[in-house]
Design a protein around this motif. Structure first.
Motif, PDB file in Angstrom:
ATOM      1  N   GLN A 151       0.821  -1.205   0.000  1.00  0.00           N
ATOM      2  CA  GLN A 151       0.000   0.000   0.000  1.00  0.00           C
ATOM      3  C   GLN A 151       0.856   1.257   0.000  1.00  0.00           C
ATOM      4  OE1 GLN A 151      -3.720  -0.102   2.552  1.00  0.00           O
ATOM      5  NE2 GLN A 151      -2.612  -1.840   3.431  1.00  0.00           N
ATOM      6  N   GLY A 152       0.369   2.278  -0.706  1.00  0.00           N
ATOM      7  CA  GLY A 152       1.071   3.551  -0.729  1.00  0.00           C
ATOM      8  C   GLY A 152       1.024   4.200  -2.098  1.00  0.00           C
ATOM      9  N   SER A 153       1.663   5.338  -2.198  1.00  0.00           N
ATOM     10  CA  SER A 153       1.746   6.075  -3.458  1.00  0.00           C
ATOM     11  C   SER A 153       3.137   5.916  -4.049  1.00  0.00           C
ATOM     12  CB  SER A 153       1.450   7.563  -3.220  1.00  0.00           C
ATOM     13  OG  SER A 153       0.126   7.751  -2.763  1.00  0.00           O
ATOM     14  N   TYR A 154       3.182   5.655  -5.347  1.00  0.00           N
ATOM     15  CA  TYR A 154       4.446   5.451  -6.048  1.00  0.00           C
ATOM     16  C   TYR A 154       4.506   6.406  -7.239  1.00  0.00           C
ATOM     17  CZ  TYR A 154       4.319   0.999  -3.511  1.00  0.00           C
ATOM     18  OH  TYR A 154       4.245   0.030  -2.542  1.00  0.00           O
ATOM     19  N   ARG A 155       5.689   6.917  -7.474  1.00  0.00           N
ATOM     20  CA  ARG A 155       5.828   7.919  -8.536  1.00  0.00           C
ATOM     21  C   ARG A 155       7.097   7.687  -9.342  1.00  0.00           C
ATOM     22  NH1 ARG A 155       4.719  14.355  -8.139  1.00  0.00           N
ATOM     23  NH2 ARG A 155       6.256  15.084  -9.617  1.00  0.00           N
ATOM     24  N   VAL A 172      -1.981   2.971  -4.387  1.00  0.00           N
ATOM     25  CA  VAL A 172      -2.566   1.670  -4.043  1.00  0.00           C
ATOM     26  C   VAL A 172      -3.085   1.761  -2.629  1.00  0.00           C
ATOM     27  CG1 VAL A 172      -2.165  -0.809  -3.859  1.00  0.00           C
ATOM     28  CG2 VAL A 172      -0.885   0.540  -5.539  1.00  0.00           C
ATOM     29  N   SER A 173      -4.392   1.595  -2.448  1.00  0.00           N
ATOM     30  CA  SER A 173      -4.994   1.785  -1.135  1.00  0.00           C
ATOM     31  C   SER A 173      -6.121   0.798  -0.916  1.00  0.00           C
ATOM     32  CB  SER A 173      -5.523   3.220  -1.003  1.00  0.00           C
ATOM     33  OG  SER A 173      -6.318   3.371   0.161  1.00  0.00           O
ATOM     34  N   ALA A 174      -6.293   0.376   0.330  1.00  0.00           N
ATOM     35  CA  ALA A 174      -7.398  -0.524   0.671  1.00  0.00           C
ATOM     36  C   ALA A 174      -8.739   0.194   0.592  1.00  0.00           C
ATOM     37  CB  ALA A 174      -7.186  -1.077   2.076  1.00  0.00           C
ATOM     38  N   GLU A 175      -8.727   1.510   0.519  1.00  0.00           N
ATOM     39  CA  GLU A 175      -9.961   2.284   0.517  1.00  0.00           C
ATOM     40  C   GLU A 175     -10.625   2.328  -0.861  1.00  0.00           C
ATOM     41  OE1 GLU A 175      -8.940   6.090   1.982  1.00  0.00           O
ATOM     42  OE2 GLU A 175      -8.399   5.388   3.977  1.00  0.00           O
ATOM     43  N   GLY A 176      -9.926   1.924  -1.900  1.00  0.00           N
ATOM     44  CA  GLY A 176     -10.530   1.977  -3.225  1.00  0.00           C
ATOM     45  C   GLY A 176      -9.589   1.462  -4.292  1.00  0.00           C
ATOM     46  N   GLY A 177     -10.077   1.396  -5.522  1.00  0.00           N
ATOM     47  CA  GLY A 177      -9.276   0.930  -6.638  1.00  0.00           C
ATOM     48  C   GLY A 177      -8.061   1.798  -6.865  1.00  0.00           C
ATOM     49  N   ALA A 178      -7.029   1.225  -7.453  1.00  0.00           N
ATOM     50  CA  ALA A 178      -5.809   1.971  -7.731  1.00  0.00           C
ATOM     51  C   ALA A 178      -6.132   3.219  -8.547  1.00  0.00           C
ATOM     52  CB  ALA A 178      -4.822   1.085  -8.485  1.00  0.00           C
ATOM     53  N   ARG A 179      -5.451   4.288  -8.211  1.00  0.00           N
ATOM     54  CA  ARG A 179      -5.688   5.563  -8.884  1.00  0.00           C
ATOM     55  C   ARG A 179      -4.383   6.071  -9.473  1.00  0.00           C
ATOM     56  NH1 ARG A 179      -8.819  10.857  -6.401  1.00  0.00           N
ATOM     57  NH2 ARG A 179      -8.686  12.134  -8.279  1.00  0.00           N
ATOM     58  N   PHE A 180      -4.485   6.670 -10.655  1.00  0.00           N
ATOM     59  CA  PHE A 180      -3.317   7.139 -11.383  1.00  0.00           C
ATOM     60  C   PHE A 180      -3.424   8.638 -11.653  1.00  0.00           C
ATOM     61  CE2 PHE A 180      -4.358   2.822 -12.475  1.00  0.00           C
ATOM     62  CZ  PHE A 180      -3.144   2.158 -12.394  1.00  0.00           C
ATOM     63  N   ALA A 196      -0.745   2.683 -20.701  1.00  0.00           N
ATOM     64  CA  ALA A 196       0.372   2.725 -19.756  1.00  0.00           C
ATOM     65  C   ALA A 196      -0.121   2.499 -18.333  1.00  0.00           C
ATOM     66  CB  ALA A 196       1.096   4.072 -19.863  1.00  0.00           C
ATOM     67  N   ALA A 197      -1.227   3.158 -17.972  1.00  0.00           N
ATOM     68  CA  ALA A 197      -1.796   2.967 -16.640  1.00  0.00           C
ATOM     69  C   ALA A 197      -2.233   1.523 -16.434  1.00  0.00           C
ATOM     70  CB  ALA A 197      -2.970   3.914 -16.429  1.00  0.00           C
ATOM     71  N   ALA A 198      -2.806   0.908 -17.472  1.00  0.00           N
ATOM     72  CA  ALA A 198      -3.246  -0.480 -17.362  1.00  0.00           C
ATOM     73  C   ALA A 198      -2.063  -1.416 -17.155  1.00  0.00           C
ATOM     74  CB  ALA A 198      -4.037  -0.879 -18.611  1.00  0.00           C
ATOM     75  N   SER A 199      -0.921  -1.110 -17.758  1.00  0.00           N
ATOM     76  CA  SER A 199       0.277  -1.932 -17.562  1.00  0.00           C
ATOM     77  C   SER A 199       0.756  -1.860 -16.112  1.00  0.00           C
ATOM     78  CB  SER A 199       1.390  -1.469 -18.508  1.00  0.00           C
ATOM     79  OG  SER A 199       1.079  -1.761 -19.846  1.00  0.00           O
ATOM     80  N   ILE A 200       0.661  -0.673 -15.526  1.00  0.00           N
ATOM     81  CA  ILE A 200       1.049  -0.518 -14.120  1.00  0.00           C
ATOM     82  C   ILE A 200       0.063  -1.260 -13.224  1.00  0.00           C
ATOM     83  CG2 ILE A 200       1.499   1.137 -12.275  1.00  0.00           C
ATOM     84  CD1 ILE A 200       1.968   3.227 -14.557  1.00  0.00           C
ATOM     85  N   GLU A 201      -1.219  -1.148 -13.539  1.00  0.00           N
ATOM     86  CA  GLU A 201      -2.228  -1.844 -12.747  1.00  0.00           C
ATOM     87  C   GLU A 201      -2.027  -3.352 -12.828  1.00  0.00           C
ATOM     88  OE1 GLU A 201      -5.184  -2.765 -10.243  1.00  0.00           O
ATOM     89  OE2 GLU A 201      -4.232  -0.836 -10.595  1.00  0.00           O
ATOM     90  N   ASP A 202      -1.665  -3.842 -13.992  1.00  0.00           N
ATOM     91  CA  ASP A 202      -1.379  -5.268 -14.140  1.00  0.00           C
ATOM     92  C   ASP A 202      -0.227  -5.679 -13.226  1.00  0.00           C
ATOM     93  OD1 ASP A 202      -1.958  -7.759 -15.709  1.00  0.00           O
ATOM     94  OD2 ASP A 202       0.137  -7.525 -16.265  1.00  0.00           O
ATOM     95  N   GLU A 203       0.765  -4.804 -13.093  1.00  0.00           N
ATOM     96  CA  GLU A 203       1.898  -5.092 -12.214  1.00  0.00           C
ATOM     97  C   GLU A 203       1.458  -5.116 -10.751  1.00  0.00           C
ATOM     98  OE1 GLU A 203       6.099  -5.748 -11.409  1.00  0.00           O
ATOM     99  OE2 GLU A 203       4.706  -6.125 -13.057  1.00  0.00           O
ATOM    100  N   VAL A 204       0.609  -4.164 -10.362  1.00  0.00           N
ATOM    101  CA  VAL A 204       0.084  -4.146  -8.990  1.00  0.00           C
ATOM    102  C   VAL A 204      -0.660  -5.440  -8.704  1.00  0.00           C
ATOM    103  CG1 VAL A 204      -1.552  -3.011  -7.431  1.00  0.00           C
ATOM    104  CG2 VAL A 204      -0.040  -1.624  -8.870  1.00  0.00           C
ATOM    105  N   ASN A 205      -1.471  -5.886  -9.662  1.00  0.00           N
ATOM    106  CA  ASN A 205      -2.220  -7.129  -9.474  1.00  0.00           C
ATOM    107  C   ASN A 205      -1.298  -8.335  -9.375  1.00  0.00           C
ATOM    108  OD1 ASN A 205      -4.678  -5.802  -9.513  1.00  0.00           O
ATOM    109  ND2 ASN A 205      -4.998  -6.125 -11.694  1.00  0.00           N
TER     110      ASN A 205
END
Length: 219
Positions: A151-155, A172-180, A196-205
């Protein structure tokens, strides 16, 4: 974005486990011209000026040559996304393989840490650095073993031609879906930014699916 069945499961996973609400992220140091949030129905993109887009699955059953994902604005399909075996995503301004190329997203890893190369058609390639935790210490890393650590913000900083060209972040937060959010060069159109955002989300998953403290039945 990997194989079709995996991509579909991840669309469902992020809505069911992490949630469909909007995560609260720390305000970026600079104004963002791109923002998106993951929901159970796909990636919702908020563009500067109020326009909205959506990147979502192209369905469970597709004919050969059809894109894995489609990007829509105003209810109309404006781009398709094809994902190859190397996880590289090809974005075209249509849903046939003969449609004009918009660009490519090419992921790579350094010691388990993701970085992306964004290649807009007719423009200079833009490369991210690894995604560092905004609060300091650590990065978005495949070696992460616990949900608390994930969990946390990554940049990441965007670079083009050896110079800084903006930034891109994921929260990435338990309070809601990943936000970019991000400050992206004008050469990167919305559909390519969404890919690009979807590729990052795939990595988070991917990382989430390998955490040691998450019930396997929830992955």
């Amino acid at each position: 974005m990997r194989a079709a069945s995996q991509a579909q499961r991840r669309m469902i996973l992020i809505g069911a486990i992490i949630g469909c609400g909007i995560a609260t992220a720390a305000p970026p140091a600079f104004a963002a011209n791109f923002s998106a949030r993951e929901t159970s129905r796909g990636l919702h993109v908020d563009r500067a000026g109020g326009a909205m887009g959506k990147l979502s699955s192209n369905g469970w059953f597709r004919r050969p040559g059809e894109p894995m994902f489609v990007y829509r604005e105003g209810g109309k399909t404006v781009a398709g996304v094809w994902v190859g075996s190397s996880d590289a995503a090809m974005v075209r301004s249509g849903t046939t393989e003969s449609s004009p190329l918009v660009g490519r997203i090419v992921p790579a890893w350094k010691n388990g840490q993701l970085w992306l190369t964004i290649e807009p058609a007719g423009g200079a390639a833009v490369q991210t650095t690894v995604f560092q935790r905004a609060s300091g210490g650590g990065a978005l890393d495949r070696h992460t073993s616990t949900w608390e650590a994930l969990q946390g913000s990554y940049r990441a900083t965007l670079q083009a031609g050896g110079k800084d060209a903006g930034w891109l972040s994921v929260d990435v937060s338990a309070e809601g879906g990943a936000r970019f959010s991000g400050d992206l060069p004008a050469s990167i159109p919305p559909a390519l930014a969404a890919a690009a955002a979807a590729s990052i989300e795939d990595e988070v998953n991917y990382i989430y699916g390998n955490l040691s403290d998450v019930n396997p039945l929830m992955r």
